[in-house]
Every structure is written in structure tokens, then in C-alpha cells.
Design a protein around this motif. Structure first.
Motif, mmCIF file in Angstrom:
data_model
loop_
_atom_site.group_PDB
_atom_site.id
_atom_site.type_symbol
_atom_site.label_atom_id
_atom_site.label_comp_id
_atom_site.label_asym_id
_atom_site.label_seq_id
_atom_site.Cartn_x
_atom_site.Cartn_y
_atom_site.Cartn_z
ATOM 1 N N VAL A 184 42.253 11.822 -47.518
ATOM 2 C CA VAL A 184 41.102 11.273 -48.230
ATOM 3 C C VAL A 184 40.894 9.823 -47.809
ATOM 4 O O VAL A 184 41.857 9.079 -47.620
ATOM 5 C CB VAL A 184 41.292 11.379 -49.765
ATOM 6 C CG1 VAL A 184 42.526 10.629 -50.221
ATOM 7 C CG2 VAL A 184 40.069 10.878 -50.513
ATOM 8 N N ILE A 185 39.624 9.451 -47.634
ATOM 9 C CA ILE A 185 39.256 8.051 -47.394
ATOM 10 C C ILE A 185 38.659 7.522 -48.688
ATOM 11 O O ILE A 185 37.670 8.058 -49.196
ATOM 12 C CB ILE A 185 38.241 7.907 -46.248
ATOM 13 C CG1 ILE A 185 38.786 8.514 -44.959
ATOM 14 C CG2 ILE A 185 37.909 6.426 -46.032
ATOM 15 C CD1 ILE A 185 37.800 8.449 -43.803
ATOM 16 N N MET A 217 50.350 12.860 -50.149
ATOM 17 C CA MET A 217 48.946 12.755 -49.785
ATOM 18 C C MET A 217 48.732 11.525 -48.908
ATOM 19 O O MET A 217 49.279 10.457 -49.184
ATOM 20 C CB MET A 217 48.080 12.654 -51.055
ATOM 21 C CG MET A 217 46.577 12.685 -50.783
ATOM 22 S SD MET A 217 45.602 12.490 -52.293
ATOM 23 C CE MET A 217 46.181 13.868 -53.264
ATOM 24 N N LYS A 218 47.923 11.675 -47.873
ATOM 25 C CA LYS A 218 47.598 10.562 -46.979
ATOM 26 C C LYS A 218 46.248 9.975 -47.386
ATOM 27 O O LYS A 218 45.230 10.671 -47.372
ATOM 28 C CB LYS A 218 47.573 11.036 -45.533
ATOM 29 C CG LYS A 218 48.921 11.536 -45.028
ATOM 30 C CD LYS A 218 48.957 11.689 -43.528
ATOM 31 C CE LYS A 218 48.024 12.780 -43.048
ATOM 32 N NZ LYS A 218 48.144 12.980 -41.587
ATOM 33 N N ILE A 219 46.269 8.681 -47.757
ATOM 34 C CA ILE A 219 45.085 8.021 -48.307
ATOM 35 C C ILE A 219 44.783 6.765 -47.501
ATOM 36 O O ILE A 219 45.671 5.935 -47.286
ATOM 37 C CB ILE A 219 45.299 7.640 -49.786
ATOM 38 C CG1 ILE A 219 45.791 8.845 -50.590
ATOM 39 C CG2 ILE A 219 44.019 7.064 -50.384
ATOM 40 C CD1 ILE A 219 46.403 8.484 -51.927
ATOM 41 N N LEU A 220 43.538 6.633 -47.058
ATOM 42 C CA LEU A 220 43.103 5.441 -46.333
ATOM 43 C C LEU A 220 42.084 4.692 -47.178
ATOM 44 O O LEU A 220 41.008 5.211 -47.476
ATOM 45 C CB LEU A 220 42.490 5.831 -44.989
ATOM 46 C CG LEU A 220 41.976 4.672 -44.122
ATOM 47 C CD1 LEU A 220 43.145 3.760 -43.693
ATOM 48 C CD2 LEU A 220 41.229 5.189 -42.899
ATOM 49 N N PHE A 221 42.430 3.474 -47.583
ATOM 50 C CA PHE A 221 41.500 2.604 -48.300
ATOM 51 C C PHE A 221 40.667 1.825 -47.291
ATOM 52 O O PHE A 221 41.231 1.182 -46.390
ATOM 53 C CB PHE A 221 42.258 1.615 -49.187
ATOM 54 C CG PHE A 221 42.670 2.162 -50.524
ATOM 55 C CD1 PHE A 221 42.096 1.688 -51.692
ATOM 56 C CD2 PHE A 221 43.633 3.158 -50.628
ATOM 57 C CE1 PHE A 221 42.463 2.191 -52.931
ATOM 58 C CE2 PHE A 221 44.014 3.661 -51.852
ATOM 59 C CZ PHE A 221 43.423 3.177 -53.009
ATOM 60 N N ALA A 222 39.347 1.868 -47.448
ATOM 61 C CA ALA A 222 38.445 1.116 -46.575
ATOM 62 C C ALA A 222 37.618 0.175 -47.429
ATOM 63 O O ALA A 222 36.924 0.616 -48.359
ATOM 64 C CB ALA A 222 37.538 2.066 -45.800
ATOM 65 N N ALA A 223 37.697 -1.124 -47.144
ATOM 66 C CA ALA A 223 37.013 -2.110 -47.993
ATOM 67 C C ALA A 223 36.716 -3.373 -47.214
ATOM 68 O O ALA A 223 37.398 -3.704 -46.233
ATOM 69 C CB ALA A 223 37.862 -2.430 -49.221
ATOM 70 N N ALA A 224 35.705 -4.104 -47.681
ATOM 71 C CA ALA A 224 35.336 -5.379 -47.070
ATOM 72 C C ALA A 224 36.221 -6.516 -47.543
ATOM 73 O O ALA A 224 36.310 -7.557 -46.884
ATOM 74 C CB ALA A 224 33.877 -5.700 -47.377
ATOM 75 N N GLU A 225 36.879 -6.337 -48.686
ATOM 76 C CA GLU A 225 37.746 -7.380 -49.238
ATOM 77 C C GLU A 225 39.091 -6.777 -49.616
ATOM 78 O O GLU A 225 39.151 -5.675 -50.145
ATOM 79 C CB GLU A 225 37.157 -7.975 -50.519
ATOM 80 C CG GLU A 225 35.805 -8.611 -50.413
ATOM 81 C CD GLU A 225 35.328 -9.089 -51.779
ATOM 82 O OE1 GLU A 225 36.166 -9.575 -52.570
ATOM 83 O OE2 GLU A 225 34.133 -8.959 -52.062
ATOM 84 N N VAL A 226 40.153 -7.536 -49.342
ATOM 85 C CA VAL A 226 41.490 -7.138 -49.758
ATOM 86 C C VAL A 226 42.273 -8.405 -50.108
ATOM 87 O O VAL A 226 42.453 -9.282 -49.263
ATOM 88 C CB VAL A 226 42.248 -6.371 -48.643
ATOM 89 C CG1 VAL A 226 43.620 -5.935 -49.157
ATOM 90 C CG2 VAL A 226 41.447 -5.161 -48.168
ATOM 91 N N ALA A 227 42.717 -8.518 -51.346
ATOM 92 C CA ALA A 227 43.543 -9.662 -51.735
ATOM 93 C C ALA A 227 44.968 -9.441 -51.214
ATOM 94 O O ALA A 227 45.449 -8.315 -51.184
ATOM 95 C CB ALA A 227 43.555 -9.807 -53.251
ATOM 96 N N PRO A 228 45.632 -10.506 -50.750
ATOM 97 C CA PRO A 228 45.237 -11.917 -50.806
ATOM 98 C C PRO A 228 44.587 -12.435 -49.528
ATOM 99 O O PRO A 228 44.413 -13.631 -49.368
ATOM 100 C CB PRO A 228 46.581 -12.605 -51.022
ATOM 101 C CG PRO A 228 47.536 -11.768 -50.211
ATOM 102 C CD PRO A 228 47.046 -10.340 -50.339
ATOM 103 N N LEU A 229 44.213 -11.549 -48.604
ATOM 104 C CA LEU A 229 43.719 -11.987 -47.299
ATOM 105 C C LEU A 229 42.253 -12.396 -47.316
ATOM 106 O O LEU A 229 41.864 -13.338 -46.620
ATOM 107 C CB LEU A 229 43.933 -10.873 -46.267
ATOM 108 C CG LEU A 229 45.394 -10.474 -46.017
ATOM 109 C CD1 LEU A 229 45.471 -9.313 -45.044
ATOM 110 C CD2 LEU A 229 46.184 -11.662 -45.494
#
Length: 458
Positions: free
Chosen positions: A124-125, A1-13
Motif C-alpha cells: 500500500v502507498i 505489510m509493506k507500506i510506503l508513505f509519500a509526502a511533501a513534508e516529513v518532520a524533522p527534515l
């Protein structure tokens, strides 16, 4: 499955709250399970110094009459591809705040949609909080891209519909009044980060005006996990002395070191409570200010608080610490290494939250042998069980009502229980043996993705 995570925050960046930990930890687990998982986030000005190599430019797109660039790298410490949305609005070294916050994240969501339509099409996003709430709205017209919308904090709901009409394209079918409502209504699946919070947000007390929509949709509740390799007292380099559940006696060295570091009276037998987090009302700071001085006056306990937040709470805690030298330390700052030393050096960990979607601090405290003192709400209900010294079950101390007396009584009970060293040792061991790794949660997220029509066998 191809999954794209979209978020304003991502640790550790880029990290402000628990969302960053989820988006930083879950994709690597899913990738190890064989899925093609990738992450997309804004290219903030704080990110370049945290990358070992410059990201590679791969694509240029247009959204909201703006040109943006997509850069590719990998999430540090993993092999998960990371896409960065480059635009002048993200250059400042900040994540949230500013008069343009609503515009910035709406543009980011639009950029993600353009990227998925025109460059890399996922099955899926996976969208996170209001910052990505418009993505399910736009993807509603696309039959071959599913969307999952995760609610981390329902209290923040993004710009209203009238403002969205001014700055971006709002489809004719959209009848949600803000971006949070749009994400919830038009996503194929909605979940939040603990089973209890999923139930609570369907009620007027916790629903923030969206309880009717949520009770109709019945969101999934999938408990967050922690990175058990990163959050590990046996290997944590921030600690004075490493230890495990088998070598729990070694933990005492961290308590003594913490007392010395923070100017507390050095006494291994003194009950020491720690608190780490944002100093805001949600975290129960109003309860704490009503009870802390009385608690310090009644007991011989010590108290350490680490975090930043609203100026009123910061100044009040400073003043109490000044009145109780050697008994209390208020560290008004963000320091990840010090937070780990608080987890490892405190006997108990306080989380009197007004509401708590999941909470990660209590999971880390359990992992480090610091016994949680929590209010029974949200994810705290699902992760901390009531300590019964007779039956020798439970992992912490809990109170129900959001009242100062209830919290005070619970803290006193923990202080008195600490005197019974054998029972306390067993209590610590039960907490440290709890399993809150991401693997179980990852399995449930795969079930969630595959419950979307058309993705059953992907």
C-alpha cells in the motif's frame, strides 16, 4: 505489510504544517508493530544540513521527460528507511511556493509511482494531500498495490486537470478536475485526521466544492497523535524547569522565565494566554484582531503570540503589542524551542480556528498543562472537552459560533476561572493525563489498510 508513505513534508527534515508531524511520527510506530514501513519525499535543499551522513544513491528513474535520482538514508532518530527524490527543482532551500510548485509536486508524484512500479513494490502507498493526489490515479490500473489518501487540508487542491494534461500523463479514465479530487476519487481508502472533520467536509460549509464526492465515499476519521517522548515537559531541554503532572508546582518557574524573556511584567498571579501557529485567517486571526484590544483593556491578562504568516496579521499584532507594553508580546518568527516555552509558561492556549482538520497545538498544550481555549470545529471537538467546574469534568474552554463576541466571552470565562486555583489545578491535571499518543491511531490505520480488498491477511 509493506507500506510506503509519500509526502511533501516529513518532520524533522522539512516541516511547514501538521502533515510533517504525522509522517514523521506514524511510520516509526507502525514499524515497531512489525510492518515494513518506508518514507519517500523530495530531496529539498534544506535537508542535507539536517542529516548526519550523506544519503546513498540507489536508483535512477525517468518521469515527465525528466531524469531523477533516488537516495536512501534513515529518518533521523528512527530506523525507518527514507528515500529522497533528487531533482534540480528541489534544490532551492524551500518547500512550497514558486511558479513551478504545481509542476514540482506532480513530478514528485510521478517519481513515486515509477519507484513503486520498478524498484520497491509496497502493498500500500499512503499518500498525503494534493501533492501526491495523482498517485492513486495512476495506481488505479494496478491490482497489487493499494492506496490510502489522507486529507490534511482540503482547502489546497493542487493543479487543475487542464494543466495536468499539459505536463504529465493523465489516464483516459481520469475524470477528476484537480489532483485533490483525483486522489480522493481513485484511492482505495480515503481518510482525514479527525472524526469530526471527516463529517464536516461532507457538507457545503467545509467541503470546498468536493462535499458531494466525499459524502458518497464517507471518509474515515482517524485522530492524529503526538510524540509523547518528544513532547514531554518532564524531559524537554528547552524549558527552564522540567515538571510533570505529579510536580505541577514546578511549572510556575517556566511562566516567570517566559515573562522575563518576552518583556512582560513579571507576576506569577497574572493570567497568561499563549498562541503559537501560522498567522492566517484559517487560524482565527480575524476574530483575534476584533477582540484582543478589548480583552486586554477589560482584564489584567497578558498575551503572547508566536508565529509567522500574512503580513497584515503580523503588522496588526505588532501594533497592538506596542500599545500594550508589558502586557503583550508578538514574536513574529519561527522558533521551536520558544514555542515549547510558551506551552510550558502560559496558563491557557488560544486556538479560535475557522476550521481545523485536527490540530496538534492543542494536544501539546494539554500535555504541557496549558488549558486550551478553542472553537468547536474539526479535531478541536474531538480533543478538547467543555470545562464544567461543578462536575469537575472537561479539559478546556470552548465556543461554537465563529463570532467575535463568542470568542471574547469564552476568553473572559477562562480569565475568571483562573482565580479559582484549586479547580484550575484539577483542570490542568485532567488535560495532562489525557492520552493522545500515536499508538491508538496506528492501530486504526492498520485497520484502514487491511480494509482494502486483498490486504485483509497481509
Amino acid at each position: 505489510m509493506k507500506i510506503l508513505f509519500a509526502a511533501a513534508e516529513v518532520a524533522p527534515l522539512a516541516k511547514v504544517g501538521g502533515m510533517a508531524d504525522v509522517v514523521g511520527a506514524l511510520p516509526p510506530i507502525l514499524k515497531k508493530m512489525g510492518h515494513d514501513v518506508r518514507i519517500i519525499m523530495p530531496y529539498y535543499g534544506v535537508i542535507p544540513d539536517k542529516l548526519k551522513e550523506n544519503p546513498e544513491w540507489i536508483w535512477k528513474g525517468y518521469a515527465m521527460f525528466q531524469e531523477f535520482d533516488i537516495f536512501q538514508t534513515v529518518l533521523p532518530g528512527t530506523d525507518v528507511p527514507l528515500y529522497l527524490v533528487g531533482h534540480g527543482a528541489f534544490i532551492p532551500a524551500r518547500i512550497y511556493g514558486g511558479d513551478d510548485e504545481d509542476w514540482r509536486f506532480t513530478m514528485f508524484a510521478n517519481a513515486v509511482a515509477e519507484f513503486a512500479w520498478n524498484y520497491w513494490k509496497p502493498n500500500v502507498i499512503h499518500c498525503h494531500d494534493w501533492h501526491t493526489g495523482m498517485i492513486p490515479v495512476w495506481m488505479h490500473q494496478v491490482s497489487d498495490i493499494g492506496t490510502v489518501f489522507t486529507i490534511h487540508n482540503l482547502a489546497y487542491q493542487g493543479p487543475w486537470r487542464w494543466f495536468l494534461d499539459k505536463i504529465t500523463w493523465t489516464p483516459w479514465y481520469m475524470d477528476a478536475h484537480n489532483t485533490m479530487a483525483g486522489g480522493i476519487k481513485y484511492a482505495d481508502r480515503v481518510n482525514t485526521v479527525s472524526p469530526t472533520y471527516a463529517q464536516q467536509i461532507c457538507t457545503p460549509t467545509y467541503g470546498e466544492g468536493l462535499e458531494g464526492l466525499l459524502s458518497f465515499l464517507k471518509p474515515w476519521g482517524i485522530l492524529n497523535g503526538i510524540d509523547t517522548d518528544l513532547e514531554n515537559p518532564a524531559t524537554d531541554t528547552a524549558l527552564v524547569q522540567n515538571y510533570s503532572v505529579e510536580t505541577l508546582d514546578d511549572r510556575l518557574a517556566n511562566k516567570i522565565a517566559l515573562q522575563k524573556e518576552l518583556g512582560l511584567a513579571v507576576n506569577p498571579a497574572t493570567f497568561l494566554i499563549g498562541m503559537v501557529g501560522r498567522l492566517v485567517e484559517q487560524k482565527g486571526l480575524d476574530l483575534l484582531l476584533q477582540t484582543l484590544e478589548r480583552y486586554l483593556a477589560y482584564t489584567d491578562a497578558q498575551f503572547v503570540v508566536l508565529g509567522t504568516g500574512e503580513r497584515y496579521y503580523e503588522s496588526q499584532l505588532w501594533q497592538i503589542a506596542a500599545r500594550y507594553p508589558g502586557r503583550m508580546s508578538a514574536q513574529i518568527l519561527f522558533n521551536s524551542a520558544l514555542s515549547h516555552r510558551v506551552y510550558a509558561g502560559s496558563d491557557a492556549f488560544l486556538m479560535p480556528s475557522r476550521f481545523e482538520p485536527c490540530g496538534l497545538s492543542q494536544l501539546i498544550a494539554l500535555r504541557y498543562g496549558s488549558v486550551p481555549i478553542v472553537r468547536r470545529t474539526g479535531g478541536l471537538v474531538d480533543t478538547v472537552s467543555f470545562h464544567d467546574p461543578i462536575g469537575q469534568v472537561g479539559t478546556g474552554f470552548c465556543f461554537d459560533r465563529y463570532e467575535p463576541l463568542d470568542m471574547y466571552t469564552c476568553m473572559v470565562r477562562a480569565w475568571e476561572s483562573y482565580r479559582y486555583t484549586d479547580a484550575w489545578r484539577l483542570l490542568q491535571e485532567r488535560g495532562m493525563n489525557s492520552n493522545f499518543s500515536w499508538q491508538s491511531s496506528a492501530d486504526k490505520y492498520v485497520q484502514l489498510y487491511r480494509s482494502i480488498p486483498g490486504l485483509e491477511n497481509v
